[in-house]
Design a protein around this motif. Structure first.
Motif, PDB file in Angstrom:
ATOM      1  N   TYR A 165     -14.350   7.444  -9.400  1.00  0.00           N
ATOM      2  CA  TYR A 165     -15.710   7.572  -8.873  1.00  0.00           C
ATOM      3  C   TYR A 165     -16.071   6.357  -8.020  1.00  0.00           C
ATOM      4  O   TYR A 165     -16.653   6.464  -6.942  1.00  0.00           O
ATOM      5  N   LEU A 166     -15.713   5.208  -8.533  1.00  0.00           N
ATOM      6  CA  LEU A 166     -16.022   3.960  -7.838  1.00  0.00           C
ATOM      7  C   LEU A 166     -15.346   3.925  -6.467  1.00  0.00           C
ATOM      8  O   LEU A 166     -15.955   3.601  -5.449  1.00  0.00           O
ATOM      9  N   TYR A 167     -14.082   4.329  -6.488  1.00  0.00           N
ATOM     10  CA  TYR A 167     -13.301   4.338  -5.251  1.00  0.00           C
ATOM     11  C   TYR A 167     -13.902   5.320  -4.245  1.00  0.00           C
ATOM     12  O   TYR A 167     -14.137   4.991  -3.079  1.00  0.00           O
ATOM     13  N   VAL A 168     -14.154   6.497  -4.731  1.00  0.00           N
ATOM     14  CA  VAL A 168     -14.675   7.552  -3.855  1.00  0.00           C
ATOM     15  C   VAL A 168     -16.019   7.136  -3.256  1.00  0.00           C
ATOM     16  O   VAL A 168     -16.259   7.273  -2.058  1.00  0.00           O
ATOM     17  N   LEU A 198       0.833  -1.204   0.000  1.00  0.00           N
ATOM     18  CA  LEU A 198       0.000   0.000   0.000  1.00  0.00           C
ATOM     19  C   LEU A 198       0.870   1.257   0.000  1.00  0.00           C
ATOM     20  O   LEU A 198       0.600   2.206  -0.728  1.00  0.00           O
ATOM     21  N   ALA A 199       1.934   1.232   0.822  1.00  0.00           N
ATOM     22  CA  ALA A 199       2.826   2.378   0.887  1.00  0.00           C
ATOM     23  C   ALA A 199       3.449   2.614  -0.486  1.00  0.00           C
ATOM     24  O   ALA A 199       3.585   3.749  -0.956  1.00  0.00           O
ATOM     25  N   LYS A 240      -6.398   0.136 -11.089  1.00  0.00           N
ATOM     26  CA  LYS A 240      -6.981  -1.209 -11.144  1.00  0.00           C
ATOM     27  C   LYS A 240      -6.564  -2.023  -9.934  1.00  0.00           C
ATOM     28  O   LYS A 240      -7.349  -2.750  -9.347  1.00  0.00           O
ATOM     29  N   LYS A 241      -5.291  -1.875  -9.577  1.00  0.00           N
ATOM     30  CA  LYS A 241      -4.779  -2.619  -8.437  1.00  0.00           C
ATOM     31  C   LYS A 241      -5.550  -2.209  -7.169  1.00  0.00           C
ATOM     32  O   LYS A 241      -5.960  -3.046  -6.378  1.00  0.00           O
ATOM     33  N   VAL A 242      -5.716  -0.903  -7.035  1.00  0.00           N
ATOM     34  CA  VAL A 242      -6.414  -0.391  -5.849  1.00  0.00           C
ATOM     35  C   VAL A 242      -7.841  -0.947  -5.792  1.00  0.00           C
ATOM     36  O   VAL A 242      -8.300  -1.442  -4.765  1.00  0.00           O
TER      37      VAL A 242
END
Lengths: 742, 498
Positions: A72-75, A10-11, A37-39
């Motif tokens: 948007y999806l992440y948020v 993550l870092a 994509k990874k996130v």
């Protein structure tokens, strides 16, 4: 991946994103995409990647749509849990809401509304308001749903800003059917929730949703909607109460072709409308059953096993309500090799329900085949089904033959189920004891292990001690194994049986009785102990007294208690096309209290007046002059609709009696009387319509459709009223008129 | 009112007097006493997720935030350890702690929706099925691997298909403008090189429905899009024979399925048998002889009932038996139909079960393929449960048998006989010698069987329903796309009782 390496990863991602944030190098978008994509993939599998929030937002200043959408999806996923960070996104989302591309406007608005953060609501109002007025249908679709989302975050701000009123306007006028559908979802939910805030207003609003103009405008464009939205509309229509039977028939005419849809949800929703429209017309209601049979059977077999289950559950409900109407269709309920267990079980219940004098032989023969099935669960159910049918029927010999066959199979579970069945039979038909006892006598008590079966056997031994010479000796075996008997139910049954035998054949059983009573008194199980004590004390009072209590003369059971009261069954029927049908429980039994809510629009609408300003007696008529302004009718339809106008009220109650015969009175399509009705009522309709607009708060909006009071009737020959009538008249109708329990 | 109903729970054995006029139960406005009730119309889901059969979360989307995130786990545990007697599957719909779980199995994946309200189960299950189909349209192949490789695309689709739990647009075509990710195409295992039509070709063992494995948005490597349209007539037949070999029940459940890769939305006219009859059963004019030649079909095709896809126009159905439609992209059923009219079953099975002295019995199976010799059935499998006292089985295949395998499953006592191919008109025999653990077996015949059979017969249809023509209505004459009409018949439930 362990925690440490995950942290490291993550870092790493964080650092990379930070680096890319300001970069304008060519190809940077592709690298960003990979990182995003990874996130997202971590997010999907449940790893918390919210620590990357600010970096993700920093990187989102991009024109790349793929990136934007991932952002948007992440948020949307993390904003709720991190309201402070969510503020960071407002800026770019608001900017996107004014983009030239309607798709970006829509996507941004949807994300904005999905943040679910209460203190950001103020930023929502503006974009939402302009979204509802957007020229693009997609944006309005998103905005309509956005209003509902807003309502869930901040109900009062939603209503204070008049959003529901704006939705109401769109509901009647928007050219995009999906906008209309979303308005409908939103309004239904909002009004239902509003009941707790301001009951009176909410009740009035819901009435308006169910009023004639709204219902008609939805029905008139039913085919513009997606299948899902059609279901939504039909569900609402099923709660509408037409003013007379004419109106009911017009509605059914319009919806008849929905029964031919490949989507089972549409068909079931349409069926619900049909059932509700005809509920107070017994003969027509029965014809509805006949009409929907074929489409339902087709759906049962055309989809996946899951769809089969959903449709079959509804067919099951109908079969239970009116078994006679399905008694000739029993072969459709035969189990198929490929059916999953849950489908087979439903079919067995249906076979049980439709069995009558004419088909019992075939059905029981079929069920007997299943009893030999490799599928143990189905084998058991089949035997139980035979038992239930036997309890309804009269042919003792046939049934006893089956029982013998079952016992011959020498399968433990078959024997067990059969014993239980025989016990129930004897309780209802004691006169069969001779035949049945012969069967039971052949059972070796050692093969019976299941408590239910054992209890049944013990009961029969006690009850029919006269007919079975070795009954005391079999029981004696059981008593000797008292300690090993795990089931308290069996031990209770043993006590009773032994005592009963003692009344009939004392010399042979007095010793055994003593053993049983002392074992019972020493029993650790409270009930067993108490019963033993009771019998002991009773016997102390005298054998005769004890016999009067323990073994009084019994009457045969005439009807075994139904597991469900008819009230519950009716509730389930009211909730047709919902999970209640699948669970065979009304919704209050399985839904959480807080979500259950008083949505029951149906019930209210029947009692309450349609609203103070809407004339109840407005006939379904059409303002002929107005059709030219009618945006909702296509050019070709306009002509048809003029021709269709004359479908006034021509049916009256008595005509319906002729419905069964194919020679129903033809309904003139150019009747002068109905034309005059149109002109005479048009003025009234117009007046009431004006009031209606006021109510809906339409004054601020341009109303392009002044008149939508009448149904756009079908004009194709195959579906006009007479044809409809004739077609339905031809349906095979069961000889007897079934009495539905309302 | 609700309190009252609560008391009379389902378990109650009390017989309530049947109340009159019960359909008009009245509810007060504030009946749902308590906190803010959120009750929704018929269609609303809280979450959607896709699980692998091992229970791994592949796709997860929360729309309403009112169901716990651990729902996937709860669901999977419940499905995996479904209560009840052995072999029982969890039903597609169940409720755990106030949350309703609805699921469909598709391509070895579990598509699940959760909700706290009381939606139409048919709607949710249809929706799940549709999501699976649309996803397949986009990915070409639907499996765990393709989903994992394309999950961002899948999220793009999901965002447009469902908003706040309400279904939006689910048409493959309508969604195209919202999808920006290129599909990462996964090689479907075992796709023969013959092209998409291969599964309908003799000798292939592919399953229908997975025939075309091309994404609707993927670009062809050649850069040119191939103009083609597939129309598949897929029939599933159910036949039950009694012990004397007579047909007890028979039914055909058919689907005419279309998958179009045509550009420019041309209108297509699908012509069926001109003498097709729908919905008239016993009253059909039996003495009616068609005086025109209608191909090979003899006699009328009488369907019990049929239904049609939204896009189908029936203007010419009454007169010409033709369906007109502008096919949307992707795979969809044009028409489903059901037929209980008698038809010739493609296979006859003659079982002989005999006791052969103490501890011994013999089961002889003869299969006859009752169709034309230019047709070959694939993967014909017969399963016969043996008496439970069977301990050992030895098999004798006929001489020169090719592509046949036999197996005896000790745990279930089922004999399985598999023939990779059976040519029309041929006979095949299997002899199974059983060793039993009991000396005397009174009921040996009753204990063996019933025989069940599965098979796929390409280019064969039992109903004789045919697509006579497939006309593409388009102005330019040069436009002549590939048109494929394919038939396949499969056993749904083919049971021979003994």
């Amino acid at each position: 991946m362990n925690a440490d390496s995950r942290k490291g990863e993550l870092a790493d991602l964080k650092a990379q994103l930070r680096q890319l944030a300001g970069s304008r190098q060519p190809g940077v978008e592709d690298i960003k995409r990979e990182l995003y994509k990874k996130v997202i993939s971590y997010m999907t599998i449940g790893i918390d990647v919210s620590s990357l929030f600010s970096e993700m937002v920093m990187c989102s200043a991009t024109s790349d749509l793929v990136l934007k959408k991932m952002c948007y999806l992440y948020v949307g996923n993390y904003a709720r849990g991190h309201p402070d960070l969510a503020l960071l996104t407002i800026n770019f989302l608001q900017k996107d809401c004014h983009d030239d591309d309607p798709m970006i406007r829509g996507l941004a608005l949807r994300s904005l509304c999905s943040l679910r953060v209460k203190n950001l609501v103020e930023y929502l109002i503006g974009p939402l308001r302009s979204g509802l007025k957007d020229a693009n249908g997609y944006v309005r679709t998103v905005a309509a749903m956005g209003v509902l989302k807003l309502y869930h975050i901040a109900p009062s701000q939603c209503t204070d800003n008049e959003f529901p009123a704006m939705l109401r306007a769109l509901l009647l006028n928007d050219p995009d059917a999906q906008v209309v559908a979303n308005c409908l979802c939103a309004l239904q939910e909002i009004y239902t929730a509003e009941v707790n805030v301001s009951p009176e207003t909410a009740a009035r609003d819901r009435e308006h949703l169910l009023s004639k103009p709204v219902i008609y405008s939805l029905l008139n464009r039913i085919k513009d909607f997606t299948e899902w939205a059609q279901c939504l509309v039909l569900d609402m229509v099923s709660k509408y109460v037409p003013s007379d039977s004419d109106e009911s028939f017009d509605m059914m005419n319009i919806l008849e072709d929905r029964l031919q849809h490949t989507n089972s949800a549409v068909v079931l929703a349409a069926i619900k409308v049909f059932l509700h429209l005809t509920i107070s017309m017994a003969d027509i209601h029965q014809q509805v059953y006949e009409r929907i049979k074929a489409p339902l059977l087709t759906l049962v077999n055309s989809g996946s096993a899951e769809q089969t289950y959903a449709v079959l559950s509804h067919l099951h409900l109908l079969v239970l309500r009116a078994p006679v109407l399905f008694s000739n269709d029993y072969k459709h309920f035969y189990c198929r090799y490929s059916d999953p267990t849950y489908v087979k079980k439903l079919k067995l219940e249906m076979l049980t329900a439709v069995a009558n004098e004419t088909n019992t032989y075939e059905i029981v023969t079929e069920l007997s085949e299943y009893a030999a099935n490799v599928d143990v669960a189905i084998a058991r159910e089949s035997i139980r089904a035979v038992g239930k049918i036997a309890l309804q029927q009269y042919d003792v010999n046939a049934i006893v033959d089956r029982l013998l066959q079952f016992l011959e199979m020498e399968k433990d579970y078959v024997t067990a189920e059969t014993l239980v069945l025989v016990k129930d039979l004897l309780r209802k038909y004691p006169q069969w004891s001779h035949d049945c006892i012969a069967v039971v006598g052949s059972v070796s008590s050692k093969t019976v292990t299941e408590p239910k079966a054992k209890s049944a056997l013990v009961w029969m031994l006690g009850e029919y001690a006269y007919d079975m010479p070795d009954a005391p000796y079999i029981l004696e075996g059981f008593i000797e194994n008292w300690i090993e008997e795990d089931s308290a139910q069996v031990r209770l049954e043993l006590l009773t049986a032994v005592t009963k035998i003692f009344f009939k054949r004392p010399p042979e059983s007095i010793k055994m009785l003593g053993a049983a009573l002392s074992a019972g008194l020493a029993d650790a199980h409270q009930d067993v102990h108490d019963r033993a004590l009771l019998y002991y004390r009773l016997l102390q009072q005298g054998v005769e007294v004890a016999e009067r209590v323990v073994n009084p003369a019994k009457q045969a059971v005439s009807v075994f208690a139904d597991t469900q009261s008819s009230e519950i069954k009716d509730r389930i029927f009211d909730e047709f096309n919902s999970l209640s049908v699948v669970y065979q429980q009304p919704s209050y039994m399985f839904l959480d209290k807080e979500v259950r809510g008083p949505i029951e629009l149906t019930e209210d609408s029947g009692i309450l007046p349609l609203g103070p300003t809407i004339a109840d007696d407005v006939l379904p008529s059409q303002l002929v002059d107005a059709t030219d302004n009618d945006l909702l009718l296509s050019a070709s339809d306009k002509e048809e609709s003029v021709a269709a106008v004359s479908n006034g009220s021509h049916y009256s109650g008595p005509d319906l009696a002729g419905f069964e015969s194919s020679s129903a009175p033809p309904r003139s399509t150019s009747s002068p009387s109905s034309t005059s009705q149109v002109t005479s009522t048009s003025a009234a309709a117009a007046t009431s319509l004006l009031d209606f607009e006021d109510l809906l708060g339409l004054n601020t909006y341009e109303v392009s459709t002044p008149a939508l009071f009448s149904l756009k009737l079908k004009t194709k020959p195959s579906l006009v009223a007479q044809a409809f009538q004739r077609k339905w008249g031809q349906l095979a109708v069961a000889l007897t008129l079934v009495r539905f329990v309302y | 009112m609700q309190v009252h109903c609560r008391e009379s729970s389902v378990q109650s054995s009390r017989v309530s007097p049947s109340p009159l006029a019960h359909h008009s139960l009245h509810f007060g406005a504030g009946a749902g006493a308590g906190a803010s009730p959120i009750c929704a119309p018929a269609a609303m889901i809280s979450q959607f997720f896709v699980l692998s059969l091992r229970g791994d979360n592949i796709v997860f989307r929360d729309y309403r935030g009112d169901v716990s995130k651990s729902s996937a786990e709860i669901f999977f545990r419940k499905v995996k350890f479904w209560k009840g007697e052995e072999g029982e599957e969890a039903p597609p719909v169940f409720n755990v702690d106030g949350v309703n779980y609805l699921h469909v199995k598709h391509s070895g994946l579990l598509f699940v929706a959760t909700t706290r309200v009381n939606p139409s189960p048919a709607l949710v299950l249809e929706l799940l099925q549709r999501i699976a189909r649309v996803t397949k349209d986009y990915l070409g192949v639907l499996n765990e691997d393709s989903l994992r490789k394309n999950f961002v695309l899948v999220y793009e689709l999901l965002d447009e298909m469902i908003d706040f739990g309400y279904p939006q647009t689910t048409s493959t075509e309508g969604l195209k403008s919202f999808v920006f990710n290129e599909p990462v195409v996964v090689d479907a295992a075992r796709i023969p090189s013959l092209g998409p039509a291969a599964m309908f070709v003799q000798g292939s063992k592919r399953v229908p429905g997975t025939a075309v494995t091309k994404s609707v948005v993927a670009n062809d490597p050649s850069g040119k899009k191939r103009e083609e349209v597939f129309v598949d007539i897929i029939e599933k037949i159910s036949v039950t024979f009694n012990a004397s070999g007579y047909v007890l029940t028979s039914e055909i459940d058919g689907t005419i399925q279309m998958k179009s890769y045509l550009t420019g939305s041309p209108e297509i006219k699908v012509g069926l048998n001109e003498d097709l009859t729908v919905g008239v059963r016993s009253s059909a004019p039996r003495d009616f002889v068609p005086d025109y030649s209608s191909g090979n079909s003899v006699g009328l095709v009488v369907l019990d009932d049929c239904n049609f896809h939204e896009s189908v126009r029936l203007d010419d159905f009454e007169t010409e038996r033709a369906l007109t439609l502008v096919p949307p992209d992707g795979e969809f059923p044009i028409m489903n139909y059901r037929m209980t009219q008698e038809f010739k079953p493609p296979f006859k099975v003659y079982p002989v079960i005999e006791e052969k002295g103490p501890f011994k019995a013999e089961v002889r199976l003869k299969v006859r393929a009752d169709f034309a010799s230019n047709i070959t059935a694939n993967m014909v499998i017969l399963r016969v449960p043996m008496p439970k006292t069977t301990t050992r089985v030895s098999f004798a295949l006929e001489e020169g048998a090719v592509g046949q395998t036999t197996d005896f499953k000790e745990s279930t006592k089922v004999v399985e006989w598999c023939c990779r191919k059976i040519v029309g008109g041929s006979d095949h025999v299997l002899t199974a010698k059983l060793t039993l653990s009991q000396e005397r077996n009174v009921n040996i015949k009753k204990e063996a069987g019933p025989i069940s059979m599965t098979f796929t017969i390409p280019m064969y249809n039992a109903s004789k329903l045919q697509v006579k023509y497939l006309q593409i209505v388009k102005k330019t004459k040069s436009y002549n796309p590939h048109r494929w009409v394919r038939y396949v018949t499969q056993a749904n439930s083919y049971v021979i009782r003994t």
